[in-house]
Write a protein that holds these residues in place. Sequence first.
Motif, PDB file in Angstrom:
ATOM      1  N   SER A 145       0.835  -1.194   0.000  1.00 17.67           N
ATOM      2  CA  SER A 145       0.000   0.000   0.000  1.00 17.67           C
ATOM      3  C   SER A 145       0.874   1.250   0.000  1.00 17.67           C
ATOM      4  O   SER A 145       2.000   1.264   0.521  1.00 17.67           O
ATOM      5  N   ASN A 146       0.344   2.309  -0.586  1.00 18.92           N
ATOM      6  CA  ASN A 146       1.056   3.579  -0.589  1.00 18.92           C
ATOM      7  C   ASN A 146       1.254   4.106   0.820  1.00 18.92           C
ATOM      8  O   ASN A 146       2.269   4.737   1.126  1.00 18.92           O
ATOM      9  N   GLU A 147       0.283   3.851   1.683  1.00 19.12           N
ATOM     10  CA  GLU A 147       0.396   4.287   3.074  1.00 19.12           C
ATOM     11  C   GLU A 147       1.598   3.620   3.745  1.00 19.12           C
ATOM     12  O   GLU A 147       2.375   4.266   4.457  1.00 19.12           O
TER      13      GLU A 147
ATOM     14  N   GLY B 104       5.511  -2.137 -15.912  1.00 17.69           N
ATOM     15  CA  GLY B 104       4.343  -1.266 -15.921  1.00 17.69           C
ATOM     16  C   GLY B 104       4.612   0.035 -15.202  1.00 17.69           C
ATOM     17  O   GLY B 104       5.653   0.231 -14.566  1.00 17.69           O
ATOM     18  N   THR B 105       3.647   0.928 -15.290  1.00 20.50           N
ATOM     19  CA  THR B 105       3.755   2.240 -14.675  1.00 20.50           C
ATOM     20  C   THR B 105       3.603   2.146 -13.166  1.00 20.50           C
ATOM     21  O   THR B 105       2.806   1.353 -12.665  1.00 20.50           O
ATOM     22  N   CYS B 106       4.340   2.966 -12.427  1.00 16.04           N
ATOM     23  CA  CYS B 106       4.119   3.075 -10.985  1.00 16.04           C
ATOM     24  C   CYS B 106       2.645   3.384 -10.742  1.00 16.04           C
ATOM     25  O   CYS B 106       2.033   4.169 -11.476  1.00 16.04           O
ATOM     26  N   THR B 107       2.072   2.810  -9.687  1.00 16.09           N
ATOM     27  CA  THR B 107       0.615   2.856  -9.564  1.00 16.09           C
ATOM     28  C   THR B 107       0.078   4.044  -8.772  1.00 16.09           C
ATOM     29  O   THR B 107      -1.130   4.178  -8.644  1.00 16.09           O
ATOM     30  N   PHE B 108       0.956   4.899  -8.224  1.00 15.84           N
ATOM     31  CA  PHE B 108       0.415   6.094  -7.575  1.00 15.84           C
ATOM     32  C   PHE B 108       0.033   7.120  -8.644  1.00 15.84           C
ATOM     33  O   PHE B 108       0.467   7.033  -9.792  1.00 15.84           O
ATOM     34  N   TYR B 109      -0.768   8.110  -8.246  1.00 19.95           N
ATOM     35  CA  TYR B 109      -1.276   9.066  -9.224  1.00 19.95           C
ATOM     36  C   TYR B 109      -0.338  10.265  -9.305  1.00 19.95           C
ATOM     37  O   TYR B 109      -0.655  11.362  -8.857  1.00 19.95           O
ATOM     38  N   GLY B 110       0.837  10.020  -9.879  1.00 23.42           N
ATOM     39  CA  GLY B 110       1.792  11.079 -10.125  1.00 23.42           C
ATOM     40  C   GLY B 110       1.691  11.581 -11.550  1.00 23.42           C
ATOM     41  O   GLY B 110       0.648  11.460 -12.204  1.00 23.42           O
TER      42      GLY B 110
ATOM     43  N   THR C 144      -9.329  29.603 -12.061  1.00 20.14           N
ATOM     44  CA  THR C 144     -10.733  29.872 -12.411  1.00 20.14           C
ATOM     45  C   THR C 144     -11.528  28.574 -12.502  1.00 20.14           C
ATOM     46  O   THR C 144     -12.635  28.467 -11.968  1.00 20.14           O
ATOM     47  N   LEU C 145     -10.966  27.579 -13.172  1.00 16.44           N
ATOM     48  CA  LEU C 145     -11.652  26.294 -13.297  1.00 16.44           C
ATOM     49  C   LEU C 145     -11.762  25.576 -11.961  1.00 16.44           C
ATOM     50  O   LEU C 145     -12.746  24.868 -11.702  1.00 16.44           O
ATOM     51  N   SER C 146     -10.763  25.756 -11.102  1.00 20.39           N
ATOM     52  CA  SER C 146     -10.760  25.049  -9.826  1.00 20.39           C
ATOM     53  C   SER C 146     -11.988  25.387  -8.988  1.00 20.39           C
ATOM     54  O   SER C 146     -12.475  24.552  -8.228  1.00 20.39           O
ATOM     55  N   ALA C 147     -12.491  26.604  -9.150  1.00 17.77           N
ATOM     56  CA  ALA C 147     -13.684  26.995  -8.399  1.00 17.77           C
ATOM     57  C   ALA C 147     -14.946  26.331  -8.916  1.00 17.77           C
ATOM     58  O   ALA C 147     -15.976  26.310  -8.231  1.00 17.77           O
ATOM     59  N   GLN C 148     -14.890  25.754 -10.119  1.00 19.91           N
ATOM     60  CA  GLN C 148     -16.076  25.167 -10.741  1.00 19.91           C
ATOM     61  C   GLN C 148     -16.035  23.639 -10.799  1.00 19.91           C
ATOM     62  O   GLN C 148     -17.072  23.001 -10.938  1.00 19.91           O
ATOM     63  N   VAL C 149     -14.853  23.069 -10.694  1.00 20.02           N
ATOM     64  CA  VAL C 149     -14.696  21.626 -10.914  1.00 20.02           C
ATOM     65  C   VAL C 149     -14.560  20.904  -9.575  1.00 20.02           C
ATOM     66  O   VAL C 149     -13.627  21.175  -8.823  1.00 20.02           O
ATOM     67  N   PRO C 150     -15.434  19.972  -9.281  1.00 18.62           N
ATOM     68  CA  PRO C 150     -15.324  19.229  -8.022  1.00 18.62           C
ATOM     69  C   PRO C 150     -14.265  18.135  -8.109  1.00 18.62           C
ATOM     70  O   PRO C 150     -13.937  17.648  -9.195  1.00 18.62           O
ATOM     71  N   LEU C 151     -13.750  17.749  -6.959  1.00 18.61           N
ATOM     72  CA  LEU C 151     -12.790  16.648  -6.872  1.00 18.61           C
ATOM     73  C   LEU C 151     -13.557  15.345  -6.774  1.00 18.61           C
ATOM     74  O   LEU C 151     -14.260  15.094  -5.788  1.00 18.61           O
ATOM     75  N   LEU C 152     -13.450  14.494  -7.804  1.00 18.46           N
ATOM     76  CA  LEU C 152     -14.232  13.259  -7.873  1.00 18.46           C
ATOM     77  C   LEU C 152     -13.410  12.009  -7.596  1.00 18.46           C
ATOM     78  O   LEU C 152     -13.987  10.920  -7.493  1.00 18.46           O
ATOM     79  N   ALA C 153     -12.103  12.143  -7.480  1.00 19.25           N
ATOM     80  CA  ALA C 153     -11.259  10.958  -7.284  1.00 19.25           C
ATOM     81  C   ALA C 153     -10.291  11.194  -6.132  1.00 19.25           C
ATOM     82  O   ALA C 153      -9.803  12.307  -5.935  1.00 19.25           O
ATOM     83  N   ARG C 154     -10.041  10.123  -5.396  1.00 20.87           N
ATOM     84  CA  ARG C 154      -9.003  10.161  -4.361  1.00 20.87           C
ATOM     85  C   ARG C 154      -8.056   8.994  -4.613  1.00 20.87           C
ATOM     86  O   ARG C 154      -8.372   7.848  -4.307  1.00 20.87           O
ATOM     87  N   VAL C 155      -6.936   9.308  -5.220  1.00 16.66           N
ATOM     88  CA  VAL C 155      -5.916   8.324  -5.539  1.00 16.66           C
ATOM     89  C   VAL C 155      -4.594   8.853  -4.968  1.00 16.66           C
ATOM     90  O   VAL C 155      -4.314  10.046  -5.058  1.00 16.66           O
ATOM     91  N   TYR C 156      -3.799   7.974  -4.394  1.00 19.45           N
ATOM     92  CA  TYR C 156      -2.575   8.401  -3.719  1.00 19.45           C
ATOM     93  C   TYR C 156      -1.734   9.311  -4.620  1.00 19.45           C
ATOM     94  O   TYR C 156      -1.550   8.990  -5.795  1.00 19.45           O
ATOM     95  N   PRO C 157      -1.266  10.486  -4.116  1.00 20.45           N
ATOM     96  CA  PRO C 157      -1.174  10.889  -2.719  1.00 20.45           C
ATOM     97  C   PRO C 157      -2.378  11.622  -2.155  1.00 20.45           C
ATOM     98  O   PRO C 157      -2.313  12.124  -1.033  1.00 20.45           O
ATOM     99  N   ASN C 158      -3.469  11.713  -2.900  1.00 18.27           N
ATOM    100  CA  ASN C 158      -4.668  12.381  -2.384  1.00 18.27           C
ATOM    101  C   ASN C 158      -5.548  11.443  -1.571  1.00 18.27           C
ATOM    102  O   ASN C 158      -6.532  11.862  -0.981  1.00 18.27           O
TER     103      ASN C 158
ATOM    104  N   GLU D 209      -5.660   6.805  -0.348  1.00 16.83           N
ATOM    105  CA  GLU D 209      -4.849   5.601  -0.131  1.00 16.83           C
ATOM    106  C   GLU D 209      -4.848   4.659  -1.330  1.00 16.83           C
ATOM    107  O   GLU D 209      -3.974   3.809  -1.451  1.00 16.83           O
ATOM    108  N   ALA D 210      -5.827   4.773  -2.219  1.00 12.77           N
ATOM    109  CA  ALA D 210      -5.953   3.848  -3.351  1.00 12.77           C
ATOM    110  C   ALA D 210      -4.929   4.159  -4.436  1.00 12.77           C
ATOM    111  O   ALA D 210      -4.381   5.265  -4.511  1.00 12.77           O
ATOM    112  N   ASP D 211      -4.686   3.173  -5.322  1.00 17.05           N
ATOM    113  CA  ASP D 211      -3.827   3.413  -6.469  1.00 17.05           C
ATOM    114  C   ASP D 211      -4.658   3.425  -7.744  1.00 17.05           C
ATOM    115  O   ASP D 211      -5.890   3.286  -7.706  1.00 17.05           O
TER     116      ASP D 211
END
Length: 613
Positions: free
Chosen positions: A187-189, A220-226, A326-340, A342-344
Amino acid sequence: MALNPHVAALTDRIRQRSHVSRNAYLAQIREAASATPHRCLVSCANLAHSFAASGADKAALREGRQPNIGIVTAYNDMLSAHQPLEAYPAWIRQAARAAGATAQVAGGVPAMCDGITQGQPGMELSLFSRDVIAMSTAVALSHSVFDAALCLGVCDKIVPGLLIGALQFGHLPVLFVPGGPMVTGISNEEKARVRQRAAAGEADRAELLESEAKAYSAPGTCTFYGTANSNQMLMEIMGLHLPGTAFVPAGSPLREALTRRSAARAVELVAGGSEYTPLGLVIDERAIVNGMVGLLATGGSTNHTLHLVAIARAAGIHIDWSDFDTLSAQVPLLARVYPNGEADVNAFHKAGGMGFLIRELLNAGLLHDDVLTVAGPGLRPYTQAPELEPKTKALVWREAPAQSRDEEILRPFLRPFSHNGGLRLLTGNLGRSVIKVSSVKPEYRHILAQARVFDSQEALQAAYQAGSLNRNVVVVVRFQGPRANGMPELHQLTPPLANLLDRGYRVALITDGRMSGASGKVPAAIHASPEALAGGPLAKIQDGDLIELDAERGTLEVRVDPAEWALRPLAQPPSTGHDRGLGRELFGLFRAHATTAEAGATSFGPSFDRTLP
C-alpha cells in the motif's frame, strides 16, 4: 447537458487571447498538409533509403499505395513503465498489414525516470528532457514518409515531449499508445510510513530498499497518481487514446488488443479517407480546457501546470495559472488516488475509471463534448470501457458502470470529495505559485510562521537531521527554478517535512522548484515565479521573516515593511556546480533560455509561441 457557463466563458477568453498564435499554427499545418509531398514523390534516392531494410514490407513501401505509420517509441528496459513497449512495434506492424498498411519505427526518444534520479544530480536534466524528447520526435517525423504516427510513451516528461514534438506535424493523425500500470504492490500508506521512518533514522537501508522493491515490483507504470498516470488521464480526456486505454494493466491480453487496434485506427484516420483526423485539430482550445478539467477533477500532478501550458503553446494556444484557478472553483474533486488518498490507479480503474469520470463530467456540463478525437467526433465514446469478448476474444466497448464501485475512490458529481478542484493559484508579494490542496488537510492549509531559508535541498535535510527545524516553520528552498538548475523535483523533502507535521508543528514549503504528483500532505507553494535566479522575491527572503500562506484565500505574503522590502538586496545563487557532470554541461543553452514556470519552462525561444501570423 449544456456547457457550464464558466467553462464556456473561460474557453472563449482563451480562444480570443490565442487568436493570432492559433491562426498562425493552423496556417502552418495547412501549409504542411499541402506542401509535403507523398513519400513516393520524393527523389528515388530518398525513397530507396526509406525502405531499404524493410523486409516483408519493402514492396508495399516501394509502391506507396498503402498508408505508412511512423512509430515514435520511448522504449527502454530499465524503466518499468516503458519495458512493455518492447513488443509493440511487432504488434503494430502486424496490425497495420492486416489493415492494408505498413508501419516503421521512425525513431526513439530518451526516457529518464525521476524515480531513479530523485535527489541525484541527474534530476537536473529531467525537466529539460521534455524538450529533448520534443526535438527527438520532430527528428523522427522529419523524414516526411509517414501518413500517421503512433507515439509510445508513458512517464513524466515523455508524453508531454512526444505531444509537443508531434504537434509540429499537426497535419498528421497521431495516436498515443501507453504501456499500462504494473500490478499493485504494498500500500502507498505503508510505503510512505517506511520512508518517514527512514528519514527519522528509525529504518535502515535494508528495510527501506525492501519496502521500495515491494512497491515497484513489476513491469508497468508506478501505480500512484503522479505525473505518469496524470499523463494517461490527459491523453484520454483530450481524445488522443482509444477510449478506456489509460489504465488497462501492462502485460494483459486487453492491452495487446488495444495496441493492435490503435494501429488499425491510425490507418483509418489518414488523409484522403472519410475520417481524416489531423492532430492539430484534435488539440484545440476545447481539448486543452478538457485536460485542465480532468486534472482538477482527479487531483492530478502539479507538473501539468508546466506541461499543459507548454503543450497548449505548441498548438498556438495560450493558457496560464489563472485559468487553472478559475476552473478550480467550478470543478469538483471526484477521485481520491494516492497521494490524495490511499488507493492506487488500479483501484481507480476497477471503481469505474476514466469512463465513469468522463461521463460524470460531461453530464455536469464541465467538459466540451463537441471535440474531435481519434475515436471520432465527440467525447461520448470515452464514457465506454474496452473488454475482450470471453468466447471470441474480440475487442468491444461497453458503457462504463452506472455507479462507482467504490465511492472511497471515485464519486459521482453530486457527491464529490470536494466542491473545488485540486489545484490553487497563490499570489501576493512573493510572486505567483501553485499549491496542490487536494492532498492537504483543511486544517493545514493556512500557516503563519517564521521563514527558514535554504539554497539547496541538501542544506534543508542537514538542518532537519540537526533538529533545528523542530518548530512551526515556513521552509523556503530557492534557486531551484528552470534557469538556476533545471527545476528538479524535490521529493526527498516530503518525508522530513511530513515528520515535522506529524510531531505537531505547523509546516509549509515554498520553492521555485517542483514537487510533482507525489507532493503529499505538507502544504507546498511550488513553481514560485519569477524564480530566485531571475530576481524573484524568494531571493529577498531572510531567516526569521514572517510568512503567511493561505491556500483557501489563495495568498502568499511575507510580512516585511514595504520600504525595507524594496531596499533589500537579492541573495546571490550558490556555487553548486549544477552546470558540470552527468551531462549537465550540454544543457547550458536550455537553462539560459528557459521561460518562466508559468510560461511552461520551455527553452524553444519566441518562435515557439507563434505570436506573429
